[in-house]
Write a protein that holds these residues in place. Structure first.
Motif, short mmCIF file in Angstrom:
data_model
loop_
_atom_site.label_atom_id
_atom_site.label_comp_id
_atom_site.label_asym_id
_atom_site.label_seq_id
_atom_site.Cartn_x
_atom_site.Cartn_y
_atom_site.Cartn_z
N THR A 170 -17.35 -3.30 -2.47
CA THR A 170 -16.16 -3.97 -2.97
C THR A 170 -15.67 -5.00 -1.96
N VAL A 228 -12.29 -8.31 -1.77
CA VAL A 228 -11.25 -9.03 -2.51
C VAL A 228 -11.62 -10.48 -2.78
N ALA A 268 -14.49 -3.77 -8.24
CA ALA A 268 -13.22 -4.45 -7.94
C ALA A 268 -12.38 -4.61 -9.20
N VAL A 269 -11.07 -4.70 -9.00
CA VAL A 269 -10.16 -5.09 -10.08
C VAL A 269 -10.21 -6.61 -10.16
N GLU A 270 -10.81 -7.14 -11.19
CA GLU A 270 -11.06 -8.58 -11.27
C GLU A 270 -10.00 -9.29 -12.11
N PHE A 297 -7.24 -11.64 -7.89
CA PHE A 297 -8.57 -11.48 -7.31
C PHE A 297 -9.31 -12.82 -7.29
N TYR A 303 -1.58 -5.46 -6.41
CA TYR A 303 -3.04 -5.48 -6.48
C TYR A 303 -3.62 -4.34 -5.66
N GLN A 304 -3.06 -4.13 -4.48
CA GLN A 304 -3.56 -3.06 -3.62
C GLN A 304 -3.48 -1.71 -4.33
N LYS A 327 -3.58 -1.14 -7.64
CA LYS A 327 -4.61 -1.07 -8.69
C LYS A 327 -6.00 -0.88 -8.10
N GLN A 328 -6.28 -1.61 -7.03
CA GLN A 328 -7.57 -1.50 -6.38
C GLN A 328 -7.76 -0.11 -5.77
N VAL A 371 -10.77 2.45 -6.45
CA VAL A 371 -11.59 2.86 -5.31
C VAL A 371 -11.54 4.37 -5.12
#
Length: 383
Positions: free
Chosen positions: A196, A198, A215-217, A221, A238-239, A241-242, A246
């Motif tokens: 993964t 960013v 990854a959360v695209e 991102f 974002y962190q 969700k990622q 993960v």
């Protein structure tokens, strides 16, 4: 009388690398310099004194620093070392300017011109001088070797008469130079690899090495990369969700290697104790960012810690664990940069403060801290 280049034995604890190879000693002499190497400087990098002497270097004690016009090092000089340098000397090393304010101030006060190799700009002209890439490449390789050493199962799938041993699942967090080499090395050892990052550009690079990209695209991102090619710090949203994505993925992995660093800031926390608890007992984490605070909760610098049944490898100076190779590459990086500073006619170092490489890397000069990002007030520069 020729200018003198001095190469000391590194005094920083755990630093096994050396700043010159026998090849670069010959090149320095070819540029018109006398080269002095401290006795024993290359022993941990498998370069005995006799080989330096055969290349044309003079073997000296640490007092060789007192007459040197140029000092080539790996790590930032200590206060004691700085006191031995003469005024006007040039020091080139990985100076870790984000953590060495006192050393920068001391070099400025001593009238030393110092260059930080890790601030080299990522431009075409400077590719051969990029110490971060050359050393990270080896760190990524060594991370997998260290993981395989601690892992008490086989890495590749093995089909035997007694049954099949499944391939280890390796997850690499951060697909920069170190991460990509870790992916390639783990693949060579037969592991099933995922990764993964960013940065959107990393997706294609990861896939090209035969690994699965995780990854959360979303829109953030897609914009998560600086002009210099470094990862940006992501939003809290974002962190979160990622982290959820993960965490689910990590629970199924045998080995996790983290490589995430943001220049000038503590390493981002990527793996929590709850994530470690979800992993199978005997799983391995390798934290390549441990010297900057670590990506893994519970990682300890210089140690193999055990948290929730997972062994966390937190060795310092991982490139130094492949010292012979690391020194050869570092020496070439250093030589490529040093050659740009040499005046061919006078065979001395000539510092052109308008040169883009000098602007990016020069920390102290003419009795001042001149880099705008590290204690300086100059306006003509920046990494």
């Amino acid at each position: 009388m020729a200018s003198i280049v001095f190469v000391p034995k590194e005094s920083t604890s755990g630093e096994s690398r050396v700043a010159v190879s026998t090849d670069t000693v010959k090149k320095l002499i070819g540029l018109g310099f006398d080269v002095s190497v401290q006795k024993g400087a290359g022993l941990e990098s498998r370069i005995p004194d006799e080989e330096y002497a055969a290349a044309g270097a003079k073997l000296v004690t640490a007092t060789g620093a007192k007459t040197a016009d140029v000092v080539l090092k790996v790590a930032c000089p200590t206060d004691a070392e700085i006191k031995t340098y003469k005024k006007g000397a040039v020091v080139i090393a990985t100076l870790d300017p984000y953590s060495n304010d006192k050393a920068i101030a001391a070099m400025a006060k001593a009238g030393i011109s110092s260059f930080a190799m890790e601030l080299m700009p990522r431009i075409t002209r400077a590719q051969s001088m990029d110490v971060l890439s050359s050393q990270a490449n080896l760190a990524g390789y060594r991370a997998v070797i260290d993981a395989a050493h601690e892992y008490d199962r086989a890495m590749p799938m093995m089909m035997t008469a007694a049954g099949t041993v499944p391939a280890a699942k390796v997850f690499v967090m951060g697909a920069g130079v170190a991460g990509l080499q870790a992916i390639a090395t783990a693949r060579r050892l037969g592991a099933v690899v995922s990764a993964t990052d960013v940065r959107p550009a990393a997706k294609e690079q990861v896939a090209s090495l035969g690994a699965k990209f995780i990854a959360v695209e979303d829109e953030e991102f897609k914009a998560a990369e600086t002009a210099g090619g470094y990862a940006k710090e992501m939003s809290k949203e974002y962190q979160a969700k990622q982290a959820a994505l993960v965490a689910d993925h990590i629970a199924k992995q045998d080995i996790v290697i983290t490589t995430a660093l943001i220049p000038g800031r503590p390493a981002p926390r990527l793996i929590t104790k709850d994530m470690l608890k979800a992993m199978r007992p005997g799983s391995i984490c390798v934290d390549l960012a441990v010297e900057r605070g670590g990506n893994v909760e519970g990682a300890k610098a210089g140690q193999v810690a055990e948290v929730e049944g997972v062994r966390i490898i937190g060795y310092n100076n991982v490139p130094g664990r492949v010292a012979a190779s690391a020194s050869q590459l570092y020496a070439r990086n250093l030589m490529a940069f040093f050659a740009t500073l040499v005046d061919a006619e006078t065979k001395t170092v000539s510092i052109n403060t308008e040169d883009e490489l000098v602007k990016a890397t020069l920390l102290t000069h003419d009795g001042k801290a001149v880099h705008p990002n590290f204690g300086g007030t100059a306006t003509d520069g920046g990494a």
